[in-house]
Write a protein that holds these residues in place. Structure first.
Motif, mmCIF file in Angstrom:
data_model
loop_
_atom_site.group_PDB
_atom_site.id
_atom_site.type_symbol
_atom_site.label_atom_id
_atom_site.label_comp_id
_atom_site.label_asym_id
_atom_site.label_seq_id
_atom_site.Cartn_x
_atom_site.Cartn_y
_atom_site.Cartn_z
ATOM 1 N N VAL A 98 45.827 44.194 36.157
ATOM 2 C CA VAL A 98 46.235 43.145 37.106
ATOM 3 C C VAL A 98 45.083 42.805 38.060
ATOM 4 O O VAL A 98 44.145 43.593 38.218
ATOM 5 C CB VAL A 98 47.450 43.598 37.962
ATOM 6 N N ALA A 99 45.176 41.633 38.684
ATOM 7 C CA ALA A 99 44.242 41.278 39.759
ATOM 8 C C ALA A 99 44.584 42.147 40.967
ATOM 9 O O ALA A 99 45.745 42.223 41.364
ATOM 10 C CB ALA A 99 44.395 39.807 40.102
ATOM 11 N N ALA A 100 43.577 42.824 41.526
ATOM 12 C CA ALA A 100 43.844 43.805 42.591
ATOM 13 C C ALA A 100 43.241 43.453 43.938
ATOM 14 O O ALA A 100 43.860 43.667 44.972
ATOM 15 C CB ALA A 100 43.340 45.180 42.155
ATOM 16 N N ASN A 101 42.007 42.940 43.953
ATOM 17 C CA ASN A 101 41.335 42.609 45.218
ATOM 18 C C ASN A 101 40.739 41.207 45.141
ATOM 19 O O ASN A 101 39.795 40.990 44.385
ATOM 20 C CB ASN A 101 40.158 43.569 45.495
ATOM 21 N N TYR A 102 41.278 40.286 45.940
ATOM 22 C CA TYR A 102 40.699 38.945 46.055
ATOM 23 C C TYR A 102 39.687 39.011 47.194
ATOM 24 O O TYR A 102 40.027 38.767 48.357
ATOM 25 C CB TYR A 102 41.793 37.920 46.353
ATOM 26 N N ASN A 103 38.445 39.401 46.871
ATOM 27 C CA ASN A 103 37.471 39.702 47.922
ATOM 28 C C ASN A 103 36.830 38.468 48.546
ATOM 29 O O ASN A 103 36.620 38.401 49.747
ATOM 30 C CB ASN A 103 36.390 40.633 47.382
ATOM 31 N N CYS A 104 36.479 37.510 47.712
ATOM 32 C CA CYS A 104 35.916 36.229 48.153
ATOM 33 C C CYS A 104 35.919 35.317 46.940
ATOM 34 O O CYS A 104 36.105 35.798 45.819
ATOM 35 C CB CYS A 104 34.500 36.403 48.718
ATOM 36 N N PRO A 105 35.741 34.024 47.123
ATOM 37 C CA PRO A 105 35.739 33.132 45.958
ATOM 38 C C PRO A 105 34.693 33.580 44.934
ATOM 39 O O PRO A 105 33.538 33.847 45.278
ATOM 40 C CB PRO A 105 35.377 31.772 46.561
ATOM 41 N N GLY A 106 35.135 33.726 43.670
ATOM 42 C CA GLY A 106 34.216 34.153 42.614
ATOM 43 C C GLY A 106 34.003 35.645 42.532
ATOM 44 O O GLY A 106 33.181 36.127 41.753
ATOM 45 N N GLN A 107 34.756 36.430 43.337
ATOM 46 C CA GLN A 107 34.670 37.895 43.237
ATOM 47 C C GLN A 107 36.078 38.484 43.301
ATOM 48 O O GLN A 107 36.713 38.506 44.357
ATOM 49 C CB GLN A 107 33.813 38.494 44.362
ATOM 50 N N LEU A 108 36.563 38.899 42.140
ATOM 51 C CA LEU A 108 37.912 39.442 42.044
ATOM 52 C C LEU A 108 37.826 40.802 41.351
ATOM 53 O O LEU A 108 37.110 40.942 40.355
ATOM 54 C CB LEU A 108 38.781 38.481 41.218
ATOM 55 N N VAL A 109 38.527 41.793 41.868
ATOM 56 C CA VAL A 109 38.554 43.119 41.242
ATOM 57 C C VAL A 109 39.862 43.261 40.469
ATOM 58 O O VAL A 109 40.930 42.933 40.993
ATOM 59 C CB VAL A 109 38.418 44.238 42.306
#
Length: 295
Positions: free
Chosen positions: A151-162
């Motif tokens: 699953v998507a876990a961390n929406y850190n900034c646009p273009g960087q997803l953990v």
């Protein structure tokens, strides 16, 4: 409005907090109190331990919390937050900073959270991976197409997803995302799948501890990871904090909501500059800096 933001796991460094301990009596007092509450000398590990010792979840989480919260206390009267938020673990630092939790209760919850997450990691092998250069919806859709838990876990900034989940599912997702044009999709050196359904055992354990802890009315709104909006009700804060372990960290959305609600100056309180870096990628026009101590 002045917004104070608090970092999460990964911001630790060897020697962290030693300058505060040596220079400020209030810091020394709180660090010593922390050693008693935790039942081991966390100051020894923070001030003199190796990077590997600091990386242990049971140490990392309380260490970052202590650095952030004690730094906020040392700032004294200049610390006047009008809104707060914390990245993952940092949310607990934020809740001490805005008066929802006492220092003691915050530290106890952080310690329980760390140990519960460690246990959940040992139940089933799991991991996380950073995905760079793709739109969020592409990453979300891809995770939904993969067999197994990812699953998507961390929406850190646009273009960087953990992303986070079972090892095989995360590895497969990285392959597919690379084919779809991700600049990078690389596994992270973490103990397990934080902010995913794999953390359900930890969520249940922490829920009991949170329910048994007194939450006071905040001095200002906290923008919580789970809902990415201002929250002031102690009951809602509790619910969101419990949900946080298995839900994604909507950091990008939190920051955007704070800016929309009048946040003009963002100050990172704690070790490192990770959140300042993310701020620049979320909205370059907004001032972001670290907390500065008076000489």
């Amino acid at each position: 409005m002045k917004a104070y933001i608090f970092p999460g796991q990964g911001a630790q460094f060897t020697g962290m907090g030693l300058d505060l301990y040596e220079k400020y009596p209030i810091a020394q007092e709180l660090f010593e109190k922390a050693n008693k509450i935790l039942g081991f000398s966390i100051t020894d590990v923070m001030f003199e331990g190796t990077a590997d010792q600091l990386k242990e979840t049971k140490v990392t989480q309380p260490a970052i919390f202590l650095h952030s919260v004690i730094l906020a206390k040392v700032l004294g009267d200049s610390f006047q937050p009008e809104m707060v938020a914390g990245h993952s673990l940092g949310e607990l630092s934020a809740l001490v900073a805005n008066g929802v939790l006492t220092f003691e209760d915050g530290l106890k919850l952080v310690s329980k959270r760390a140990l519960a997450m460690q246990k959940a990691c040992e139940i089933a092998p799991s991991t996380m991976a950073a995905v760079l250069g793709l739109a969020d919806d592409v990453v979300e859709e891809t995770c939904g197409e993969i067999d197994g838990v990812v699953v998507a876990a961390n929406y850190n900034c646009p273009g960087q997803l953990v992303i986070s989940g079972e090892i095989e599912a995360v590895e497969k997702a990285c392959e597919v995302l690379t084919e779809k044009g991700a600049r990078r999709a690389l596994l992270l050196p973490v103990g397990g799948a934080f902010h995913s359904p794999m953390m359900e055992p930890a969520r249940e354990e922490l829920a009991a501890a949170i329910e048994a802890t007194e939450f006071s009315n905040p001095t200002c709104a906290v923008y919580q990871n789970v809902v990415a909006k201002a929250v002031t009700s102690p009951e809602e804060i509790k619910e969101n904090l419990i949900a946080q372990l298995t839900a994604p960290v909507k950091w990008t959305q939190c920051v955007q909501a704070m800016i929309a609600d009048g946040g003009t100056e963002f100050i990172e309180v704690g070790p490192g500059k990770v959140l300042q870096g993310l701020m620049r990628k979320i909205d370059r026009s907004v001032a972001a800096s670290g907390a500065v101590l008076a000489e």
